[in-house]
Design a protein around this motif. Structure first.
Motif, mmCIF file in Angstrom:
data_model
loop_
_atom_site.group_PDB
_atom_site.id
_atom_site.type_symbol
_atom_site.label_atom_id
_atom_site.label_comp_id
_atom_site.label_asym_id
_atom_site.label_seq_id
_atom_site.Cartn_x
_atom_site.Cartn_y
_atom_site.Cartn_z
ATOM 1 N N LEU A 292 -19.069 -25.770 -9.070
ATOM 2 C CA LEU A 292 -20.204 -24.934 -8.640
ATOM 3 C C LEU A 292 -19.763 -23.902 -7.590
ATOM 4 O O LEU A 292 -20.540 -23.503 -6.728
ATOM 5 C CB LEU A 292 -21.356 -25.793 -8.088
ATOM 6 N N ALA A 293 -18.519 -23.467 -7.700
ATOM 7 C CA ALA A 293 -17.965 -22.497 -6.755
ATOM 8 C C ALA A 293 -18.701 -21.165 -6.862
ATOM 9 O O ALA A 293 -19.202 -20.781 -7.930
ATOM 10 C CB ALA A 293 -16.482 -22.296 -7.013
ATOM 11 N N GLN A 294 -18.735 -20.433 -5.757
ATOM 12 C CA GLN A 294 -19.492 -19.194 -5.690
ATOM 13 C C GLN A 294 -18.943 -18.105 -6.603
ATOM 14 O O GLN A 294 -19.681 -17.181 -6.953
ATOM 15 C CB GLN A 294 -19.529 -18.696 -4.245
ATOM 16 N N ASN A 295 -17.669 -18.181 -6.988
ATOM 17 C CA ASN A 295 -17.134 -17.130 -7.858
ATOM 18 C C ASN A 295 -17.715 -17.186 -9.268
ATOM 19 O O ASN A 295 -17.440 -16.308 -10.085
ATOM 20 C CB ASN A 295 -15.604 -17.155 -7.897
ATOM 21 N N ASP A 322 -14.832 -34.826 0.167
ATOM 22 C CA ASP A 322 -15.238 -33.494 0.605
ATOM 23 C C ASP A 322 -15.611 -32.606 -0.586
ATOM 24 O O ASP A 322 -16.590 -31.847 -0.528
ATOM 25 C CB ASP A 322 -14.115 -32.844 1.417
ATOM 26 N N THR A 323 -14.819 -32.717 -1.659
ATOM 27 C CA THR A 323 -15.085 -31.898 -2.847
ATOM 28 C C THR A 323 -16.454 -32.213 -3.428
ATOM 29 O O THR A 323 -17.241 -31.303 -3.732
ATOM 30 C CB THR A 323 -14.005 -32.134 -3.913
ATOM 31 N N ASN A 324 -16.747 -33.504 -3.571
ATOM 32 C CA ASN A 324 -18.023 -33.890 -4.171
ATOM 33 C C ASN A 324 -19.204 -33.625 -3.244
ATOM 34 O O ASN A 324 -20.307 -33.299 -3.711
ATOM 35 C CB ASN A 324 -17.982 -35.354 -4.595
ATOM 36 N N LYS A 325 -18.992 -33.745 -1.948
ATOM 37 C CA LYS A 325 -20.062 -33.391 -1.015
ATOM 38 C C LYS A 325 -20.428 -31.909 -1.158
ATOM 39 O O LYS A 325 -21.605 -31.544 -1.096
ATOM 40 C CB LYS A 325 -19.630 -33.686 0.422
ATOM 41 N N THR A 326 -19.405 -31.095 -1.364
ATOM 42 C CA THR A 326 -19.653 -29.667 -1.550
ATOM 43 C C THR A 326 -20.412 -29.411 -2.841
ATOM 44 O O THR A 326 -21.338 -28.585 -2.885
ATOM 45 C CB THR A 326 -18.323 -28.889 -1.559
ATOM 46 N N ARG A 330 -24.026 -27.732 -3.091
ATOM 47 C CA ARG A 330 -24.224 -26.516 -3.890
ATOM 48 C C ARG A 330 -25.312 -26.718 -4.943
ATOM 49 O O ARG A 330 -26.127 -25.825 -5.183
ATOM 50 C CB ARG A 330 -22.906 -26.126 -4.564
ATOM 51 N N ALA A 331 -25.339 -27.896 -5.571
ATOM 52 C CA ALA A 331 -26.360 -28.176 -6.583
ATOM 53 C C ALA A 331 -27.747 -28.146 -5.953
ATOM 54 O O ALA A 331 -28.706 -27.586 -6.528
ATOM 55 C CB ALA A 331 -26.096 -29.528 -7.229
ATOM 56 N N ASN A 332 -27.869 -28.731 -4.794
ATOM 57 C CA ASN A 332 -29.166 -28.734 -4.111
ATOM 58 C C ASN A 332 -29.562 -27.329 -3.671
ATOM 59 O O ASN A 332 -30.748 -26.988 -3.650
ATOM 60 C CB ASN A 332 -29.124 -29.687 -2.917
#
Length: 363
Positions: A292-295, A322-326, A330-332
């Motif tokens: 779900l990266a911004q790019n 950390d990756t999954n927290k991000t 992002r999903a929320n």
């Protein structure tokens, strides 16, 4: 901590929606062959050590698109003598680097991709077809779509690999990608995109292009193993020598990607189909293997601003990493962009339980 469903629980929960759609990210490919597909882009994989000036051309143009850089060098080599006739050595160097970039593109493709379908075990293809059947399987009568952001051939190979025709439980998939015979050359080694009208019945979309899609200028051609019998690297080299380039959305930012999509009829059609389904309240979407990266906000924003009610997002490994927290955050945030009249519910599922490539994937 977010509750994490199994994939089967997510599928069961999603059965109340009329259609399921699937968006694939790079984790789909990594799960098959992590040794090959842990990359960010072809540009990131390419070795420019022999032509550092050419790398600076990409920087000057603000792109990671090989085709744009090659065409700029070729055009520059033609134009420069009009202004600085004595710079013949620079002209020669620009022409040479344009040809070197073509070879580098081909070698990078070859180095970051399995040579042919036999490089992937048959059982993996079978498992992947079963996974895809929840979205485009005739047995489920779901009528969904598969959208991929990957340019590799794994999805294409899976769709073409029908396995043992005598199996007791064959996995029958709908796999219309809107490519068909060239009416002017029906026996060609390739098929061509049939245009927007034919695309209305398609259910497979390569949103960022793919290694087997080549822009000939007048048409978009899809190269097939069945028709040519040639390896990808050989087909790519031949096509590039003829001035055709793989259709990639290789730009670094979401805005750059969106601009390229809007200027290509095939890519824009896929973008519109994804948007249309996102605007249908009775549908749901699954995301597999995407950070779900911004790019990729040009795609994710379409989901955030849609009307479908539920989005299922895959999580690989420890949810507290950390990756999954991000990803969870992002999903929320995507759900937070929704208009209050069309709230979006987010569910997370364990990617490993999807068994996309079988019991033991390649991560």
């Amino acid at each position: 901590m977010a509750d994490i469903l199994t994939f089967q629980d997510a599928i069961t929960d999603s059965s109340k929606y009329s259609k399921r759609h699937l968006l694939l990210g790079n984790g789909f490919s990594i799960a098959c062959r992590a040794d090959i597909f842990h990359y960010e882009s072809l540009f990131g994989q390419a070795d420019f050590s022999a032509i550092p000036e050419a790398r600076r051309v990409f920087e000057a143009l603000g792109t990671q698109d090989f085709e744009e850089a090659i065409r700029a060098l070729e055009s520059g080599a033609k134009i420069l003598p009009c202004y600085i006739p004595e710079y013949s050595s620079a002209v020669d160097q620009m022409s040479t680097h344009a040809e070197t970039l073509k070879d580098l593109l081909v070698s990078t493709i070859a180095g970051s991709h399995p040579v042919n379908p036999s490089s992937v075990d048959e059982a993996r293809f079978w498992a992947c077809r079963k996974f895809l059947s929840y979205f485009i399987g005739n047995n489920f009568n779901n009528g969904g779509h598969v959208f991929t952001l990957n340019y590799d051939l794994l999805l294409y190979w899976t769709l073409m690999n029908e396995g043992n025709p005598f199996a007791e439980n064959p996995v029958d998939l709908k796999k219309n990608d809107s490519f068909g015979n060239d009416e002017d050359n029906p026996f060609a080694d390739y098929v061509v995109w049939q245009g927007e009208t034919a695309a209305h019945s398609a259910n497979i979309y390569f949103l960022h292009g793919a290694l087997h899609l080549f822009d000939s200028g007048s048409e978009l051609q899809k190269y097939t193993w069945a028709r040519s019998g040639e390896r990808l690297v050989d087909q790519a080299r031949s096509a590039i020598e003829q001035g055709k380039f793989p259709l990639f959305v290789a730009e670094g930012t979401s805005t750059q990607k969106k601009n390229k999509i809007r200027h290509n009829a095939y890519l824009y059609q896929g973008y519109k189909v994804l948007t249309s389904n996102a605007q249908t309240g009775s549908h749901c979407f699954f995301i597999f293997g995407h950070s779900l990266a911004q790019n990729d906000d040009h795609i994710l924003t379409r989901l955030a601003r849609g009307k479908f009610k539920k989005l299922y997002v895959s999580i690989y490994g420890n949810p507290d990493s950390d990756t999954n927290k991000t990803i969870i955050q992002r999903a929320n945030e995507l759900a937070g962009q929704r208009h209050e009249r069309y709230p979006l519910s987010i569910a997370f599922y364990d990617a490993a339980t999807a068994k996309v490539w079988g019991e033991n994937d390649g991560r």
